[in-house]
Scaffold this motif. Structure first.
Motif, mmCIF file in Angstrom:
data_model
loop_
_atom_site.group_PDB
_atom_site.id
_atom_site.type_symbol
_atom_site.label_atom_id
_atom_site.label_comp_id
_atom_site.label_asym_id
_atom_site.label_seq_id
_atom_site.Cartn_x
_atom_site.Cartn_y
_atom_site.Cartn_z
ATOM 1 N N GLU A 17 -0.839 -8.750 6.279
ATOM 2 C CA GLU A 17 0.529 -8.311 6.561
ATOM 3 C C GLU A 17 1.518 -9.419 6.225
ATOM 4 O OE1 GLU A 17 1.231 -5.255 7.570
ATOM 5 O OE2 GLU A 17 -0.844 -4.640 7.883
ATOM 6 N N ARG B 216 0.951 -3.303 -2.433
ATOM 7 C CA ARG B 216 0.659 -2.105 -1.653
ATOM 8 C C ARG B 216 -0.727 -2.152 -1.020
ATOM 9 N NH1 ARG B 216 3.198 0.276 -6.124
ATOM 10 N NH2 ARG B 216 1.159 0.851 -6.983
ATOM 11 N N ALA B 217 -1.679 -2.797 -1.684
ATOM 12 C CA ALA B 217 -3.052 -2.858 -1.178
ATOM 13 C C ALA B 217 -3.218 -3.856 -0.038
ATOM 14 C CB ALA B 217 -4.010 -3.214 -2.313
ATOM 15 N N PRO C 68 -1.630 -4.649 2.884
ATOM 16 C CA PRO C 68 -1.661 -4.189 4.277
ATOM 17 C C PRO C 68 -2.912 -3.372 4.607
ATOM 18 C CG PRO C 68 0.503 -3.807 3.334
ATOM 19 C CD PRO C 68 -0.404 -4.218 2.216
ATOM 20 N N ARG C 69 -3.391 -2.590 3.638
ATOM 21 C CA ARG C 69 -4.614 -1.814 3.875
ATOM 22 C C ARG C 69 -5.821 -2.714 4.063
ATOM 23 N NH1 ARG C 69 -2.493 1.197 -0.553
ATOM 24 N NH2 ARG C 69 -4.146 0.383 -1.897
ATOM 25 N N LEU C 70 -5.749 -3.917 3.519
ATOM 26 C CA LEU C 70 -6.848 -4.877 3.644
ATOM 27 C C LEU C 70 -6.640 -5.843 4.805
ATOM 28 C CD1 LEU C 70 -7.253 -5.621 -0.157
ATOM 29 C CD2 LEU C 70 -8.751 -4.219 1.277
ATOM 30 N N GLY C 71 -5.593 -5.619 5.589
ATOM 31 C CA GLY C 71 -5.348 -6.442 6.760
ATOM 32 C C GLY C 71 -4.460 -7.650 6.528
#
Length: 86
Positions: free
Chosen positions: A32, A24-25, A27-30
């Motif tokens: 993909e 989950r983390a 994508p938030r960190l770029g």
């Protein structure tokens, strides 16, 4: 000396909350495009003497009784590299 690696992973049917948190983390960190993350443990054992069938049998016993919880985890054992004695 030789290095034997024991990799321990949760069985596929066991929920992996730490792996899910990482997934989950990402994508938030770029990062993909990662469909799944599973978290595990790696043990590196420096073995004195030859890594023959008897040594590998003992390492399998060690993994089954101490390194892995075989109710919820699978493990693999492999010889990674041999080092020359000096």
């Amino acid at each position: 000396m030789a290095r034997v690696v024991v990799d321990v992973m949760l069985k596929p049917e066991i929920l992996d909350p730490q792996g899910q948190a990482v997934q989950r983390a990402l994508p938030r960190l770029g990062f993909e495009g990662i469909a799944d993350v599973r978290q595990g443990k790696r043990f590196e054992l420096e073995v004195e003497g030859p890594v023959d069938d008897a040594a590998l049998t003992r390492i399998h016993e060690m993994a089954e009784t101490f390194l892995a919880n075989t109710v919820i985890e699978d493990f693999t054992v492999k010889v990674e590299k041999a080092e020359e004695s000096k």
